[in-house]
Design an enzyme around this catalytic site. Structure first.
Site, PDB file in Angstrom:
ATOM      1  N   GLY A  14       0.819  -1.207   0.000  1.00 12.62           N
ATOM      2  CA  GLY A  14       0.000   0.000   0.000  1.00 12.62           C
ATOM      3  C   GLY A  14       0.846   1.246   0.000  1.00 12.62           C
ATOM      4  N   ASP A  64      -4.012  -6.613  -5.868  1.00  9.78           N
ATOM      5  CA  ASP A  64      -5.234  -6.572  -5.083  1.00  9.78           C
ATOM      6  C   ASP A  64      -4.948  -7.298  -3.769  1.00  9.78           C
ATOM      7  OD1 ASP A  64      -7.691  -6.708  -3.922  1.00  9.78           O
ATOM      8  OD2 ASP A  64      -8.668  -7.824  -5.538  1.00  9.78           O
ATOM      9  N   ASN A  91       1.406  -1.933   5.397  1.00 12.73           N
ATOM     10  CA  ASN A  91       0.817  -0.603   5.540  1.00 12.73           C
ATOM     11  C   ASN A  91      -0.573  -0.480   4.932  1.00 12.73           C
ATOM     12  OD1 ASN A  91       0.966   2.505   5.766  1.00 12.73           O
ATOM     13  ND2 ASN A  91       0.676   2.169   3.564  1.00 12.73           N
ATOM     14  N   SER A 138      -3.696   1.798  13.693  1.00  9.44           N
ATOM     15  CA  SER A 138      -4.335   3.110  13.796  1.00  9.44           C
ATOM     16  C   SER A 138      -4.769   3.338  15.227  1.00  9.44           C
ATOM     17  CB  SER A 138      -5.550   3.194  12.874  1.00  9.44           C
ATOM     18  OG  SER A 138      -6.339   4.339  13.164  1.00  9.44           O
ATOM     19  N   TYR A 151     -13.196  -0.771  10.810  1.00 15.63           N
ATOM     20  CA  TYR A 151     -11.816  -0.295  10.731  1.00 15.63           C
ATOM     21  C   TYR A 151     -11.142  -0.350  12.100  1.00 15.63           C
ATOM     22  CZ  TYR A 151      -7.948   2.994   9.836  1.00 15.63           C
ATOM     23  OH  TYR A 151      -6.716   3.583   9.726  1.00 15.63           O
ATOM     24  N   LYS A 155      -8.101  -2.940  13.171  1.00 14.49           N
ATOM     25  CA  LYS A 155      -6.807  -2.362  13.555  1.00 14.49           C
ATOM     26  C   LYS A 155      -6.404  -2.816  14.963  1.00 14.49           C
ATOM     27  CE  LYS A 155      -5.617   0.018   9.906  1.00 14.49           C
ATOM     28  NZ  LYS A 155      -4.486  -0.441   9.068  1.00 14.49           N
ATOM     29  N   ILE A 184      -2.802  11.821  10.897  1.00 11.92           N
ATOM     30  CA  ILE A 184      -1.642  12.138  10.077  1.00 11.92           C
ATOM     31  C   ILE A 184      -2.113  12.896   8.835  1.00 11.92           C
ATOM     32  CG2 ILE A 184       0.352  11.209   8.836  1.00 11.92           C
ATOM     33  CD1 ILE A 184       0.380  10.673  11.872  1.00 11.92           C
TER      34      ILE A 184
END
Length: 244
Positions: A14, A64, A91, A138, A151, A155, A184
């Site tokens: 990524g 992918d 990442n 994250s 998400y 994480k 960020i």
């Protein structure tokens, strides 16, 4: 203290833009051979050109990362192109936000399982090198995440997976750490969320009162991948400006 990765081989998933791009360029600036992958070809080729200008080996592939076979093949091709793997940086993120089947699917497949699969594929090479794995999680994995339930949950799983890997791979001389970024200033974040009100709230919540950029994360990644952090493993490092 000057960090050098001369002769080292680094994979960053990524990595066509944002934090991943800064990590890849940071390693190349320190002398590493670098492989990157991403789904979109346009940004990938642009970053590939930036890496090639550093004068070291570069490998770039569209991939992918939700596809198990594609992840394994990418890692094998990268190792062949560079001549091995010393550092793996997981990442990539699918940014699954909605609390529905699709949001959960993309979060699990990209944020978690791509990291698992890349680690499995890279393990024989990392074992020979006595290498390092670094996962990018994250702050959503440490706090409640009302807007992004999949998400945040995935994480958090990546943070736990870091602990498990570090314990399992210690005998193989492989260190495993996790970085936990807060807000960020990637272009994506700026475009989606950075209103004047959000910026003011961010500054008020931080101890250091300054914006954080992808290069800030990249420098921490390179320290954790270097011999200067040889005593560091099984840890998750928050980088959020000391947010309260």
């Amino acid at each position: 203290m000057e960090i050098s990765f001369s002769g080292k081989n680094v994979l960053v998933t990524g990595a066509s833009r944002g934090i991943g791009r800064s990590i890849a360029l940071g390693f190349a600036d320190c002398g590493a051979n670098v492989s990157i992958c991403a789904r979109g070809p346009e940004a990938l080729r642009k970053t590939e050109g930036e890496l090639k200008s550093k004068g070291h080996k570069v490998h770039a592939a569209t991939c992918d990362l939700a596809n198990a076979a594609a992840v394994t093949q990418y890692v094998k091709d990268a190792a062949a192109a560079l001549g091995g793997i010393d550092v793996l940086v997981n990442n990539a993120s699918g940014f699954g936000g909605r609390d529905d089947e699709e949001g959960w699917r993309v979060s699990v497949d990209v944020d978690l399982m791509a990291s698992v699969r890349a680690s499995h594929a890279a393990l024989p090479f990392l074992e020979r090198a006595g290498g390092s794995i670094i996962h990018i999680s994250s702050i959503a994995g440490l706090r409640s995440s009302v807007r992004f339930p999949p998400y945040g949950a995935v994480k958090a799983a990546l943070i736990q997976y870091t602990r498990n890997q570090a314990a399992r791979f210690a005998a193989k001389k492989i260190r495993v750490n996790c970085i936990v970024p807060g807000w960020i200033m990637t272009q994506r974040q700026i475009d989606l969320w950075l209103t004047p009100e959000a910026e003011e709230n961010l500054m008020q919540a931080q101890c250091i009162k300054r914006k954080l950029y992808p290069d800030d994360v990249a420098r921490l990644v390179m320290f954790l991948a270097s011999d200067d952090s040889s005593g560091c493993t099984n840890q998750s490092y928050v980088i959020d400006g000391g947010r309260n």
